[in-house]
Design a protein around this motif. Sequence first.
Motif, mmCIF file in Angstrom:
data_model
loop_
_atom_site.group_PDB
_atom_site.id
_atom_site.type_symbol
_atom_site.label_atom_id
_atom_site.label_comp_id
_atom_site.label_asym_id
_atom_site.label_seq_id
_atom_site.Cartn_x
_atom_site.Cartn_y
_atom_site.Cartn_z
ATOM 1 N N UNK A 167 0.579 -1.237 0.214
ATOM 2 C CA UNK A 167 0.333 -0.364 -0.146
ATOM 3 C C UNK A 167 1.058 1.182 -0.416
ATOM 4 N N UNK A 168 2.333 1.030 -0.336
ATOM 5 C CA UNK A 168 3.131 2.346 -0.449
ATOM 6 C C UNK A 168 2.648 3.038 -1.804
ATOM 7 N N UNK A 169 2.839 4.363 -1.669
ATOM 8 C CA UNK A 169 2.841 5.368 -3.581
ATOM 9 C C UNK A 169 3.910 5.437 -3.969
ATOM 10 N N UNK A 170 5.110 5.788 -2.600
ATOM 11 C CA UNK A 170 6.517 6.565 -2.736
ATOM 12 C C UNK A 170 7.222 6.148 -2.252
ATOM 13 N N UNK A 171 8.761 6.655 -2.690
ATOM 14 C CA UNK A 171 9.492 6.444 -2.165
ATOM 15 C C UNK A 171 9.296 6.878 -0.526
ATOM 16 N N UNK A 172 9.082 7.984 -0.683
ATOM 17 C CA UNK A 172 9.150 8.909 0.777
ATOM 18 C C UNK A 172 8.019 7.314 1.983
ATOM 19 N N UNK A 173 6.698 7.308 1.040
ATOM 20 C CA UNK A 173 6.381 6.405 2.305
ATOM 21 C C UNK A 173 7.658 4.839 3.045
ATOM 22 N N UNK A 174 8.033 4.559 1.395
ATOM 23 C CA UNK A 174 8.508 3.162 1.820
ATOM 24 C C UNK A 174 9.760 3.533 3.135
ATOM 25 N N UNK A 175 10.866 5.060 2.788
ATOM 26 C CA UNK A 175 11.381 5.824 3.850
ATOM 27 C C UNK A 175 10.764 5.301 5.475
ATOM 28 N N UNK A 176 9.188 5.582 5.273
ATOM 29 C CA UNK A 176 9.068 6.466 6.656
ATOM 30 C C UNK A 176 8.855 4.793 7.046
ATOM 31 N N UNK A 177 8.608 3.754 7.062
ATOM 32 C CA UNK A 177 8.337 2.195 7.355
ATOM 33 C C UNK A 177 9.890 1.770 7.424
ATOM 34 N N UNK A 178 10.858 2.234 6.660
ATOM 35 C CA UNK A 178 12.119 1.463 7.165
ATOM 36 C C UNK A 178 12.759 2.288 8.387
ATOM 37 N N UNK A 179 12.400 3.797 8.543
ATOM 38 C CA UNK A 179 13.095 4.712 10.022
ATOM 39 C C UNK A 179 11.797 4.831 10.714
ATOM 40 N N UNK A 180 10.678 3.885 10.560
ATOM 41 C CA UNK A 180 9.959 3.465 12.565
ATOM 42 C C UNK A 180 10.796 1.682 12.608
ATOM 43 N N UNK A 181 11.165 0.661 11.535
ATOM 44 C CA UNK A 181 11.454 -0.381 11.761
ATOM 45 C C UNK A 181 13.044 -0.017 12.334
ATOM 46 N N UNK A 182 13.461 1.107 12.070
ATOM 47 C CA UNK A 182 14.686 1.217 13.223
ATOM 48 C C UNK A 182 15.122 1.810 14.256
ATOM 49 N N UNK A 183 13.652 2.672 14.420
ATOM 50 C CA UNK A 183 13.727 3.057 15.578
ATOM 51 C C UNK A 183 13.157 2.197 16.175
#
Length: 612
Positions: free
Chosen positions: A230-246
């Motif tokens: 359900x991600x539509x752009x690279x920014x949303x994918x990066x946001x999910x990755x940042x959540x996993x890191x944090x």
Amino acid sequence: MGHADQANALYKQGVQAEANNKYDEAFQAYSQAHSVKPKDARYFTAFTRMRFYAAVEHVRQGQLFRDSGKLQEAVAEFQRAAEIDPTNFTAKGEARRTEEMIKKQVKGETAPKARSPLDKMADEAGGPVELVPLSSTLINLRLTESASMVYKTIAKLAGINVLFDQDYKPQKITVELNDVTLREALNTVALQTKTFWEPISSNTILVAADTTSKRKEMEDTVMKTFYLRNVSNAAELQEAATTLKGILDVTRIQLIPKQNAMILRGTTDQMVLAQKLLTDIDKPKPEVVIDIAVLQVSRSRIRTIGVNPPTSANIVMVPSPLGGGGTGGSGSGGNTFTLNSLPMINGNNFQVSIPGASLSFLMSDSDTKLLQNPEIRALDNEKATLKIGDRVPVATGSFGAAAGGGGVSALVNTQFQYLDVGVNIDITPHVHSDHEVTLKMTLEVSSVSGTQNIGGISQPIIGQRRIEHETRLEDGEVNLVGGILEDTETHSLAGYPWLTKIPILKYLFGQEDKQRQENEIVFAITPHIVRAQEVTDDNLRVVDLGRGNTVRVGNRDPRNNGAPNPPPAENSPISGRGRPPAPNPAKPASNMPQNAPEPPKTKQTAGAYPGP
């Protein structure tokens, strides 16, 4: 007349069914009403709108059936959606996809192609190691021994093997465990001895000192590719990755934006929790259909009563005809006028021309109604723009003066930009979890009200009425934005002075003119939630992550699941925990008297290492 009554009755049935969320019944009623009166705009609008909603509902039901493994039912729902709305390409695509899944199930897997050794080895690559003890009986243990002996005792009770890191130096501890599972026993001892254990096979664990270097050296890591739907752009994918890191302290993440995928490397516990976290946050964006009704009402009233009297006179001097012996002539008669004629001027030499008077008795009353009913579908927090009208050029930048001899136009050095004139609507919806929608709206109605010459160029004068506001509405609630009212009233009186002040005679010596123009615009905004944010109980549950900075998966207690252990006894000294039934009871408890003492419970111990 009979057709109109029948269509209206069917329309009312559709309205009632739609209010009860019975989309199929509402669609059938609206469809029949439209068939009876196909040229009625109201029935046509209801029919097309409900056709869309009914098809979307069948697609959603089909997806639910397919996710639960009911492929035949899913195909039926998708086909029904395509039958209702032939323009719904999603339904057709989902139906073909599900039919292919059914064919694969019937025919079985196709013959495997020739595969390279690397492909075979990749297929045979094992997943994370899962510890499978031979015994699932709850452990009871009281022991004062070295930590290594305690680990060995617990391992023997569960039927597994235990290994120790060569750098580990065990210390003597005292442990007391009552009715605990294998994992609880191992975790308790690990916490007390500041160690950690890691499965290296299905029946073997490795114990080492709990330090950062040892965890990095001993803990197994796994790799997994997560595909976010359900991600539509690279920014949303990066946001999910940042959540996993944090949250999970996952540092090895590789993003693949073109595939909406991310590759993670970490411990098994981190992968399990990453799966849980991504399932919670990777949800379809809420979507809203916004019905917009723009109603513009104009009314013009004109009243003109009275006589338009002449207010000027034209006096012309007319010379008298002269005789043949006149001194002003030249010997011949004619209509001439000389200085010698001045003494002979009289009233006959002047001609007065007075314009005629006109009587007016006029009254005009006109109404104009303009209705526009567009529909916008927008994603959550995404701006939707609607423009209905014209684009008017407006000169900007420098103005070049016309050259005298070269004939160069003043427009040579002039730049133009285009303004959108008409109905301009910008709406940004935000869907809340309680079936409410916040709409941030900019509503504008503009028109060309005139022109003005600036620098030799005729520039348009844009008249506009604009509203910017934010409101929160329930699903289906109508928001009326009115009050954009323009009211112009003109009263004029023309005629002879003083006479026009007389109440009745003023209409004989003057003319009264009254004009009133009213122009009002009303917006009706109605949001309909197509897809809301779906938050399940599984998304809201609390997940155990371990202690400190260590990310671990806390397993559910099997005693609280109803299997494999019985519920706790009423007189159990451990609240919320049941004990295993006593082996070989003398007789059933139902045959014992109420005041009989409870038979003693035998605790499981480790042969040569009995508890105290």
